[in-house]
Design a protein around this motif. Sequence first.
Motif, mmCIF file in Angstrom:
data_model
loop_
_atom_site.group_PDB
_atom_site.id
_atom_site.type_symbol
_atom_site.label_atom_id
_atom_site.label_comp_id
_atom_site.label_asym_id
_atom_site.label_seq_id
_atom_site.Cartn_x
_atom_site.Cartn_y
_atom_site.Cartn_z
ATOM 1 N N HIS A 349 0.843 -1.196 0.000
ATOM 2 C CA HIS A 349 0.000 0.000 0.000
ATOM 3 C C HIS A 349 0.878 1.246 0.000
ATOM 4 O O HIS A 349 1.859 1.327 0.753
ATOM 5 C CB HIS A 349 -0.915 0.008 1.230
ATOM 6 N N TYR A 351 0.495 4.137 1.240
ATOM 7 C CA TYR A 351 0.559 4.813 2.537
ATOM 8 C C TYR A 351 1.667 4.224 3.401
ATOM 9 O O TYR A 351 2.378 4.958 4.112
ATOM 10 C CB TYR A 351 -0.786 4.704 3.252
ATOM 11 N N ASP A 352 1.829 2.904 3.340
ATOM 12 C CA ASP A 352 2.850 2.246 4.167
ATOM 13 C C ASP A 352 4.250 2.662 3.727
ATOM 14 O O ASP A 352 5.131 2.910 4.562
ATOM 15 C CB ASP A 352 2.687 0.726 4.086
ATOM 16 N N GLY A 354 4.989 5.503 2.178
ATOM 17 C CA GLY A 354 5.135 6.912 2.543
ATOM 18 C C GLY A 354 5.440 7.111 4.006
ATOM 19 O O GLY A 354 6.219 8.010 4.376
ATOM 20 N N THR A 355 4.854 6.282 4.866
ATOM 21 C CA THR A 355 5.097 6.394 6.306
ATOM 22 C C THR A 355 6.547 6.083 6.650
ATOM 23 O O THR A 355 7.178 6.794 7.444
ATOM 24 C CB THR A 355 4.154 5.449 7.072
ATOM 25 N N ARG A 365 4.085 12.486 -1.239
ATOM 26 C CA ARG A 365 2.634 12.457 -1.071
ATOM 27 C C ARG A 365 2.134 11.054 -1.401
ATOM 28 O O ARG A 365 2.599 10.445 -2.358
ATOM 29 C CB ARG A 365 1.973 13.497 -1.987
ATOM 30 N N THR A 366 1.191 10.541 -0.623
ATOM 31 C CA THR A 366 0.564 9.264 -0.928
ATOM 32 C C THR A 366 -0.942 9.447 -0.975
ATOM 33 O O THR A 366 -1.495 10.375 -0.384
ATOM 34 C CB THR A 366 0.906 8.196 0.131
ATOM 35 N N GLY A 367 -1.623 8.549 -1.706
ATOM 36 C CA GLY A 367 -3.073 8.611 -1.798
ATOM 37 C C GLY A 367 -3.521 8.813 -3.221
ATOM 38 O O GLY A 367 -2.809 8.488 -4.179
ATOM 39 N N VAL A 384 2.373 6.404 -4.538
ATOM 40 C CA VAL A 384 3.406 7.237 -3.929
ATOM 41 C C VAL A 384 3.798 8.256 -4.998
ATOM 42 O O VAL A 384 4.113 7.872 -6.129
ATOM 43 C CB VAL A 384 4.642 6.417 -3.513
#
Length: 412
Positions: A349, A351-352, A354-355, A365-367, A384
Amino acid sequence: MATASTTSTFDVLRIREDFPILNRKVNGQPLVYFDNAATSQTPQQVIDVIVDYYSNYNANIHRGVHALSQEATDAYEQARIKLQKHFNIPQAYQTLFTSGTTHGINIVASGFSEILKAGDEIIVSALEHHSNIVPWQMLCEKTGAVLKVIPMTDSGELDMNAFDALLSAQTKLVFVNHVSNALGTVNPIEEIIAKTHQVGGAVLVDGAQASPHIKADVQALDVDFYVVSGHKMCGPTGVGMLYGKEAWLEKLPPYQGGGEMIDQVTFEKTTYAGLPHKFEAGTPNICGGIAFGAAIDYMNAIGFDAIAAYEHELLVYATQQLLEIEDLRIYGESKDKTAVISFNVGSIHPYDIGTILDKLGVAVRTGHHCAQPIMDFYKIPGTVRASFSFYNTKEEIDVFVAAVKKAVSMLG
């Protein structure tokens, strides 16, 4: 490993000295800021202008006879002229200050709500930011106009044959971004404008993502409306510009009522001021407008041709490095794109990733990047997105790629 000073004559190390935020650390690591498509960073030269305004001549404009008001008015109107010259706008009064791109789009959409009728057709592209989709959906609900969409291809480009088929005598408006915020695709706006004009329609171009990289000439483009945001161009947030052809600006009704946009007010009838004040109700973001002008000066001093060439160098380098990572897919492979790379790695994912990058000091930026239809097209939850600016370096790209590899090894 690359060395910026030996691979380019562009003096990026000198330029970086202008940006104080680039010296900070995040989670104990030197900041690598690759979220420039969301907002650019601000050079000290622009920060100084903001401080100077509030320290020395903070006052309301256009209304006061005292010295501070006159100084603020002069500085604000000089900033308008800087924008006029930068975008080659025929007259300064066609250069409207807004709170940003979204505000500019909504001004036009509101005006056309008084013009469109049921059965009229408006066209948007599949590559749009939500701010260039939602206002037109609302406009259609209000007027009965029909919304049509230019489809995209797997490479992240617009299907121009499909666009040709969508155009008709009922086409009243076409809305397209100059550059996709999610993919970096540079759209063929010259062709879109010319073909739309052939059927009698008007064109609004969302220039938010193009303006940091491309110096748009609105007269050469023959575009009807062009909108940008200051914070994408090394300026502050909360300020932007709407350009409109004079005939359209005269035809559209005011977006808001209030002070500044009036000529005469009585309880029986109000008459409106001329351009640009007709669309600039209330006290504006005075400092923001002045600082936007300073940001335009700063970027022009570097030179947009030099900026574009250097950023392309970064894009090519980063693309080559990332594609060495197994199962990494880049979305948006247009032949003509700005320095944006949207990607995923396997089934991880975004988001993972990006974190973990944030923990390593890398800001991306993610999403779905406010472009959810693009993600739906690719059947993914998001990407990403790494977006580069002229103050970034190849050394930072090396750090970023190493961080992506570490994230993949932890998550894979």
